[in-house]
Design an enzyme around this catalytic site. Sequence first.
Site, PDB file in Angstrom:
ATOM      1  N   GLU A 188       0.841  -1.205   0.000  1.00  0.00           N
ATOM      2  CA  GLU A 188       0.000   0.000   0.000  1.00  0.00           C
ATOM      3  C   GLU A 188       0.871   1.249   0.000  1.00  0.00           C
ATOM      4  OE1 GLU A 188      -2.491   1.607  -0.524  1.00  0.00           O
ATOM      5  OE2 GLU A 188      -4.249   1.150   0.670  1.00  0.00           O
ATOM      6  N   ASP A 189       0.350   2.318  -0.546  1.00  0.00           N
ATOM      7  CA  ASP A 189       1.089   3.580  -0.518  1.00  0.00           C
ATOM      8  C   ASP A 189       1.091   4.201   0.875  1.00  0.00           C
ATOM      9  OD1 ASP A 189      -1.658   4.153  -0.581  1.00  0.00           O
ATOM     10  OD2 ASP A 189      -1.539   5.548  -2.267  1.00  0.00           O
ATOM     11  N   ARG A 205       1.450  12.091  -9.153  1.00  0.00           N
ATOM     12  CA  ARG A 205       1.883  10.714  -8.860  1.00  0.00           C
ATOM     13  C   ARG A 205       3.302  10.452  -9.351  1.00  0.00           C
ATOM     14  NH1 ARG A 205      -2.609   7.609  -7.287  1.00  0.00           N
ATOM     15  NH2 ARG A 205      -4.592   8.124  -8.251  1.00  0.00           N
ATOM     16  N   PHE A 209      -1.252  16.272   4.232  1.00  0.00           N
ATOM     17  CA  PHE A 209      -1.587  15.634   2.964  1.00  0.00           C
ATOM     18  C   PHE A 209      -0.367  15.644   2.053  1.00  0.00           C
ATOM     19  CE2 PHE A 209      -3.555  14.645  -1.023  1.00  0.00           C
ATOM     20  CZ  PHE A 209      -4.508  13.705  -0.647  1.00  0.00           C
ATOM     21  N   ASP A 225      -3.860   5.610   6.424  1.00  0.00           N
ATOM     22  CA  ASP A 225      -4.358   6.835   7.037  1.00  0.00           C
ATOM     23  C   ASP A 225      -5.310   6.433   8.168  1.00  0.00           C
ATOM     24  OD1 ASP A 225      -4.747   9.685   7.064  1.00  0.00           O
ATOM     25  OD2 ASP A 225      -6.556   9.457   5.894  1.00  0.00           O
TER      26      ASP A 225
HETATM   27  P1  IMP Z   1      -7.575   5.017   4.757  1.00  0.00           P
HETATM   28  O1  IMP Z   1      -8.672   4.032   4.495  1.00  0.00           O
HETATM   29  O2  IMP Z   1      -8.074   6.267   5.432  1.00  0.00           O
HETATM   30  O3  IMP Z   1      -6.389   4.425   5.506  1.00  0.00           O
HETATM   31  O4  IMP Z   1      -7.167   5.526   3.343  1.00  0.00           O
HETATM   32  C1  IMP Z   1      -6.011   5.267   2.745  1.00  0.00           C
HETATM   33  C2  IMP Z   1      -6.052   5.836   1.353  1.00  0.00           C
HETATM   34  O5  IMP Z   1      -6.358   7.241   1.362  1.00  0.00           O
HETATM   35  C3  IMP Z   1      -4.680   5.719   0.745  1.00  0.00           C
HETATM   36  O6  IMP Z   1      -4.521   4.482   0.092  1.00  0.00           O
HETATM   37  C4  IMP Z   1      -4.646   6.906  -0.183  1.00  0.00           C
HETATM   38  O7  IMP Z   1      -5.215   6.547  -1.427  1.00  0.00           O
HETATM   39  C5  IMP Z   1      -5.518   7.953   0.479  1.00  0.00           C
HETATM   40  N1  IMP Z   1      -4.707   8.918   1.251  1.00  0.00           N
HETATM   41  C6  IMP Z   1      -4.652   9.063   2.595  1.00  0.00           C
HETATM   42  N2  IMP Z   1      -3.812  10.044   2.956  1.00  0.00           N
HETATM   43  C7  IMP Z   1      -3.295  10.525   1.811  1.00  0.00           C
HETATM   44  C8  IMP Z   1      -2.331  11.566   1.517  1.00  0.00           C
HETATM   45  O8  IMP Z   1      -1.752  12.242   2.394  1.00  0.00           O
HETATM   46  N3  IMP Z   1      -2.048  11.759   0.190  1.00  0.00           N
HETATM   47  C9  IMP Z   1      -2.640  11.047  -0.809  1.00  0.00           C
HETATM   48  N4  IMP Z   1      -3.529  10.069  -0.584  1.00  0.00           N
HETATM   49  C10 IMP Z   1      -3.864   9.811   0.722  1.00  0.00           C
HETATM   50 MG    MG Z   2      -4.169   3.813  -1.811  1.00  0.00          MG
END
Ligand code: IMP
Ligand code: MG
Length: 173
Positions: A98-99, A164, A151, A102
């Site tokens: 995963e990238d 990206r 962010f 959050d």
């Molecule tokens: P989560 O379900 O809130 O953990 O969401 C994770 C997803 O939200 C990641 O896979 C990203 O696609 C997006 N995301 C969360 N924070 C960021 C950020 O700082 N920059 C870009 N994408 C983010």
């Molecule tokens: Mg993602």
Amino acid sequence: MAHLRPAEVLVTADQIQQRISEMAKDIHRDFPHGVHFVAVLKGAFMFLADLVRQMPGDVSLDFMAVSSYAKGTTSSGEVRLLKDLDTTLDGRHVIIVEDIVDTGLTLTYLQDILRARGPKTVRTACLLSKPSRRQVNVAVDYVGFTIEDRFVVGYGLDYAEQYRQLPHIAVIA
Ligand code: IMP
Ligand code: MG
């Protein structure tokens, strides 16, 4: 609202490559007989590409695409599967790639559906983690960098599908 664009560099391209080389060694130490990477599109594409090139030993890989329904600025935890895997996970040592983690809601969903498919193990590698934003307690086994609640874009991560391609991680401002 003013146009948001990458401002401060938070993690340089060199720092990313250095850390990925350590993560690849950690993964190989834990799974010396090979791993199956499942990368989450689109954000993880660059991380996966660099990670596999640093991996000693056997590697196979596959892709999934998901989209999380946002409620305002936070994800709702409802995840829609846009692209499923091409191959079975049966008996494999799976590493979700995963990238960023959050709230943890997307990753929790992914771990649950992949665990139900009969892999030997499911582990997670993420390049970035924002622990202060976590809404659910989700296990992340390999973390590249822990960052504050800001962010970020670049190295696969986008803001409205932009940025990206950057080789580093930058804060949007
Ligand atoms: P989560 O379900 O809130 O953990 O969401 C994770 C997803 O939200 C990641 O896979 C990203 O696609 C997006 N995301 C969360 N924070 C960021 C950020 O700082 N920059 C870009 N994408 C983010
Ligand atoms: Mg993602």
